[in-house]
Design a protein around this motif. Structure first.
Motif, PDB file in Angstrom:
ATOM      1  N   ILE A 184       0.895  -1.345  -0.069  1.00  0.00           N
ATOM      2  CA  ILE A 184       0.011  -0.004   0.166  1.00  0.00           C
ATOM      3  C   ILE A 184       0.874   1.171   0.085  1.00  0.00           C
ATOM      4  O   ILE A 184       0.816   2.276  -0.734  1.00  0.00           O
ATOM      5  CB  ILE A 184      -0.993  -0.177   1.299  1.00  0.00           C
ATOM      6  CG1 ILE A 184      -1.854  -1.121   0.983  1.00  0.00           C
ATOM      7  CG2 ILE A 184      -1.311   1.254   1.492  1.00  0.00           C
ATOM      8  CD1 ILE A 184      -2.674  -1.319   2.274  1.00  0.00           C
ATOM      9  N   ARG A 188       1.066   3.765  -3.029  1.00  0.00           N
ATOM     10  CA  ARG A 188       0.860   5.470  -2.801  1.00  0.00           C
ATOM     11  C   ARG A 188       2.046   6.307  -3.145  1.00  0.00           C
ATOM     12  O   ARG A 188       1.585   7.412  -3.833  1.00  0.00           O
ATOM     13  CB  ARG A 188       0.663   5.571  -1.337  1.00  0.00           C
ATOM     14  CG  ARG A 188      -0.798   4.872  -1.155  1.00  0.00           C
ATOM     15  CD  ARG A 188      -2.125   5.727  -1.321  1.00  0.00           C
ATOM     16  NE  ARG A 188      -1.978   6.980  -0.508  1.00  0.00           N
ATOM     17  CZ  ARG A 188      -2.406   8.316  -0.843  1.00  0.00           C
ATOM     18  NH1 ARG A 188      -3.190   8.380  -1.902  1.00  0.00           N
ATOM     19  NH2 ARG A 188      -2.270   9.330  -0.057  1.00  0.00           N
ATOM     20  N   GLN A 193      -3.958   5.238  -7.006  1.00  0.00           N
ATOM     21  CA  GLN A 193      -5.087   5.398  -6.222  1.00  0.00           C
ATOM     22  C   GLN A 193      -5.351   4.006  -5.591  1.00  0.00           C
ATOM     23  O   GLN A 193      -5.641   2.996  -6.322  1.00  0.00           O
ATOM     24  CB  GLN A 193      -6.452   5.641  -6.984  1.00  0.00           C
ATOM     25  CG  GLN A 193      -7.685   5.780  -6.333  1.00  0.00           C
ATOM     26  CD  GLN A 193      -8.785   5.969  -7.483  1.00  0.00           C
ATOM     27  OE1 GLN A 193      -8.542   6.860  -8.074  1.00  0.00           O
ATOM     28  NE2 GLN A 193      -9.846   5.376  -7.247  1.00  0.00           N
ATOM     29  N   VAL A 194      -5.105   3.910  -4.266  1.00  0.00           N
ATOM     30  CA  VAL A 194      -4.920   2.621  -3.767  1.00  0.00           C
ATOM     31  C   VAL A 194      -6.256   2.047  -2.798  1.00  0.00           C
ATOM     32  O   VAL A 194      -6.635   3.106  -1.852  1.00  0.00           O
ATOM     33  CB  VAL A 194      -3.860   2.603  -2.704  1.00  0.00           C
ATOM     34  CG1 VAL A 194      -3.400   0.927  -2.179  1.00  0.00           C
ATOM     35  CG2 VAL A 194      -2.494   2.880  -3.583  1.00  0.00           C
ATOM     36  N   SER A 195      -6.562   0.902  -2.922  1.00  0.00           N
ATOM     37  CA  SER A 195      -7.642   0.372  -1.902  1.00  0.00           C
ATOM     38  C   SER A 195      -7.263  -0.909  -1.535  1.00  0.00           C
ATOM     39  O   SER A 195      -6.262  -1.759  -1.745  1.00  0.00           O
ATOM     40  CB  SER A 195      -9.026   0.345  -2.736  1.00  0.00           C
ATOM     41  OG  SER A 195      -8.885  -0.767  -3.719  1.00  0.00           O
ATOM     42  N   ALA A 212      -4.939   4.883   2.084  1.00  0.00           N
ATOM     43  CA  ALA A 212      -5.741   3.912   1.163  1.00  0.00           C
ATOM     44  C   ALA A 212      -7.253   3.729   1.431  1.00  0.00           C
ATOM     45  O   ALA A 212      -7.550   4.358   2.608  1.00  0.00           O
ATOM     46  CB  ALA A 212      -5.003   2.837   1.067  1.00  0.00           C
TER      47      ALA A 212
END
Length: 378
Positions: A184, A188, A193-195, A212
């Motif tokens: 993560i 970043r 764009q992180v989930s 995130a």
């Protein structure tokens, strides 16, 4: 009499790491130990034999290195016959894969070798500096993002140019342990764009802290805390179904998916199905860090990059070993911290008491017997 410590050259295929570096050799020599390093042991990590000599070690072939050794240091489990020249009751320390080959562990016991598995060090505060799983997983999470970027045919960050705007890559991390958290953070930093998702409710705050978006099943309870040693435990069938439905809707919109989920002593849980892969955009990338444990991704092949439905599935083996110099430096410090914590200055060697929590967790064999409670319960 001071301990004689032998550093073995790894013979396993595609294992470039080494269990000691000139830095740790020098510190062990300062404690009073005698160090012998097998020729070529550090080559895969960019360490020359002369560097070990300069740090105070002798360098020779396997027989000369092992002869009279009280402690044997390794990354992967060595062949039993190749270390027979060690002293009676010598201690072998390494990532010995006890859950994978019980026969090998029985063989060490029969040979009178005391074995201590670095990957079974308890995840307690006192042992954090010795935790090789964490040190290596950190690098694996970082490298997974770089591998994904190498196979992804687009840029990671949003770019605004005179010719138009390039949107940021969408990265989804499944499994938020040490490797997942580093993945993560790295994604970043690269501008994605992180989930992320995990079955442990406690990880929600960790995901948010890294900037995130948490993706969690809300209607069905998963695991409120953590399983043994900080790992996730097995999920209920109801949770698995709810998670599959949530992930299916989310994964179709992702450019890169990185899976890191492992359950100690069991095959890796299946997180991504072939049907879910088919919903992803052509050119997307899946990186499966659990491929050597059976894989989180359907169709992942250990040691290969395959393509299904136009999506690349990356299944590299030994991902920390792809950063061999740093992985070796961290692993060598894990071992140094272990030895230092139990070092008896008067005896000039470590003393591993039976009643110590760390020793009880990692000691596999002693006195010709398998003594580890986890192995005895299998």
């Amino acid at each position: 009499m001071a301990a004689r410590i032998a550093v073995l050259n790894e013979t396993a295929a595609a294992e470039p790491r080494v269990s000691a570096t000139p830095e740790t050799v020098k510190k062990l020599v300062a404690l009073g130990a005698t160090l012998a390093v097998e020729a070529g042991a550090g080559a895969g990590a960019g360490i020359a034999d002369e560097d070990y000599r300069a740090a105070g070690a002798t360098v020779g072939d396997r027989a000369a290195t092992v002869a009279g050794a009280d402690i044997l240091l390794a990354v992967r489990p060595p062949d039993r016959d190749s270390i027979q020249g060690a002293t009676s009751g010598a201690v072998l320390i390494g990532a010995l894969e006890p859950a994978g080959d019980r026969g090998r562990i029985d063989g060490y016991a029969a040979a009178g070798i005391e074995t201590m598995a670095m990957e079974w060090i308890p995840r307690i505060t006192r042992a954090q500096s010795m935790d090789m799983l964490s040190s290596q997983a950190n690098l694996a999470g970082y490298k997974a993002v770089l591998d994904a970027a190498a196979h992804y045919g687009r840029a990671f960050p949003m770019m605004m140019t005179a010719a138009g705007t390039i949107p940021a890559a969408r990265v989804f991390v499944m499994g938020v342990g040490v490797a997942g958290l580093q993945a993560i953070a790295t994604a970043r930093r690269l501008g994605a764009q992180v989930s992320a998702t995990d079955v442990r409710a406690a990880t929600r705050e960790q995901i948010l802290s890294l900037g995130a978006k948490p993706i969690f099943v809300e209607a069905v309870k998963g695991i409120e805390g953590e399983g043994t040693g900080g790992y996730a435990s097995e999920m209920s069938d109801a949770y698995k179904q709810a998670q599959a439905e949530l992930v299916s809707a989310h994964i179709a919109r992702q450019d890169i998916v990185i899976t890191t989920a492992l359950i100690p002593g069991r095959p890796a849980p299946r997180l991504v199905s072939d049907a879910q892969i088919a919903t992803m955009r052509a050119g997307s990338v899946l990186v499966d860090l659990a491929v050597e444990a059976g894989g989180n991704v359907e169709g992942a092949v250990a040691g290969e990059v395959v393509e299904r439905h136009g999506v690349k599935i990356v299944g590299y083996r030994n991902v920390p070993g792809r950063l061999a110099a740093d992985a070796s430096a961290l692993y060598a410090r894990n071992i140094l911290n272990l030895l230092t914590a139990f070092w008896d200055k008067d005896a000039g060697r470590p003393a591993f008491p039976d009643d110590d929590e760390i020793v009880a967790g990692m000691r596999l064999t002693r006195g010709g017997q398998v003594v580890n409670a986890r192995l005895l319960q299998q």
